[in-house]
Design an enzyme around this catalytic site. Structure first.
Site, short mmCIF file in Angstrom:
data_model
loop_
_atom_site.label_atom_id
_atom_site.label_comp_id
_atom_site.label_asym_id
_atom_site.label_seq_id
_atom_site.Cartn_x
_atom_site.Cartn_y
_atom_site.Cartn_z
N HIS A 83 0.81 -1.22 0.00
CA HIS A 83 0.00 0.00 0.00
C HIS A 83 0.85 1.27 0.00
CE1 HIS A 83 0.11 0.29 4.55
NE2 HIS A 83 0.03 1.57 4.27
N ASP A 136 -0.18 -7.54 1.83
CA ASP A 136 0.32 -6.17 1.73
C ASP A 136 1.86 -6.11 1.77
OD1 ASP A 136 0.44 -3.42 1.66
OD2 ASP A 136 -0.31 -3.12 3.71
N GLN A 230 0.73 5.68 11.39
CA GLN A 230 0.96 6.18 10.04
C GLN A 230 2.41 6.59 9.86
OE1 GLN A 230 -1.90 9.17 9.02
NE2 GLN A 230 -3.14 7.68 7.93
N GLY A 231 2.94 6.20 8.70
CA GLY A 231 4.34 6.51 8.41
C GLY A 231 5.27 5.37 8.76
N ASP A 232 4.77 4.44 9.61
CA ASP A 232 5.56 3.24 9.95
C ASP A 232 5.34 2.13 8.94
OD1 ASP A 232 6.62 4.28 12.37
OD2 ASP A 232 4.76 3.76 13.42
#
Ligand code: 4AZ
Length: 276
Positions: A83, A136, A230-232
């Site tokens: 993603h 994913d 988020q961002g990890d």
């Protein structure tokens, strides 16, 4: 069963762009109490397999263009989340991102330490499903090899590190608060592998995704607190010195009863036919 997907894996940037057409519903970040969430800073030299995925064109230069995490599994192969390469994240199809790089050996994104290596090829898992978030992961081939000492081993199916109750650590430069404050330096948080039943119950199927124990791994703390955010995404979950997960999704960050969901690395190993 050796490399059964070798052909579909060579779709490269075109495959990535096709997969990007499936939008990933990015769960809204939630308020949570501290730093990753509930973690603490770590030295990159002690976890050299953690690398940043970067595009200054898409994300600006202040944090070296970091937008996702990734992990070194071969000298020229890095895994990340599928993603992360979607149009929803990049804003444009992957084929239009011309400065996709992996940054190794840089714990503090405001510095120029370590090495920036262009991505030569991106292979998105052909079985990635952007609706459920199943499968994913993507494999990136680097334009030049990293030292062997940067490589972490992947845990295959049946590895005891997947057992519920195993202590693990998740690494990243993501949101440390659940409200959009991205870390400048690498953080890690201790989480435990949770029983699949916990995530099956928390995520029976909604706009966020649907938990599947064959392709996903459930980890966190029952009372929340420590989690990826988020961002990890795309970054590593490590237990017993081996890679067991990639940060994938969840409902918010550090919420009680809403554990982190990770890509199960044994499924990556299976898809790669035992090799990267
Ligand atoms: C995200 O949006 C995200 N708490 C990553 C991990 C988690 C939630 C959201 C897990 O990239």
């Amino acid at each position: 069963m050796r490399r059964p997907f070798a052909r579909s894996w060579t779709g490269v940037l075109a495959t990535a762009a096709a997969a990007a057409a499936l939008p990933l519903a990015s769960p809204a970040p939630a308020a949570a109490d501290s730093v990753v969430i509930g973690g603490s800073p770590v030295r990159i030299s002690e976890s050299p397999w953690v690398v940043a995925l970067s595009s200054r064109d898409r994300f600006g230069g202040t944090r070296s263009g970091q937008f996702c995490g990734a992990v070194v599994v071969e000298r020229t192969t890095v895994l990340t989340a599928a993603h992360c390469l979607s149009e929803g994240v990049l804003g444009v199809p992957l084929s239009r991102v011309s400065d996709l790089r992996v940054i190794a050996g840089r714990g503090d994104l405001s510095t120029s330490e370590g090495k920036e290596i262009p991505v030569r090829e991106a292979r998105v898992n052909p079985e990635y499903d952007g609706d459920t978030n199943s499968g994913d992961f993507a494999a990136l081939t680097l334009a030049e090899p990293l030292p062997e000492s940067y490589v972490i081993g992947m845990a295959g199916s049946g590895d005891p590190a997947y057992a519920a109750g195993t202590q693990a650590a998740v690494y990243g430069w993501g949101d440390t608060t659940g409200s959009g404050s991205y870390a400048r330096t690498l953080h890690a948080a201790r989480v435990q592998v949770l029983p699949d039943t916990v995530c099956e119950k928390a995520y029976p199927g909604s706009a966020d995704g649907k938990y599947s124990a064959t392709t996903m791994l459930c980890a966190g703390e029952m009372d929340g607190r420590r989690d990826a955010c988020q961002g990890d995404s795309g970054g590593p979950l490590v237990a017993e010195g081996r890679l067991i997960g990639l940060v994938s999704w969840g409902s918010g960050c550090g919420r009680p009863g809403r554990p982190g969901v990770y890509t199960r690395v044994s499924d990556v190993v299976r898809m790669m036919g035992g090799r990267a």
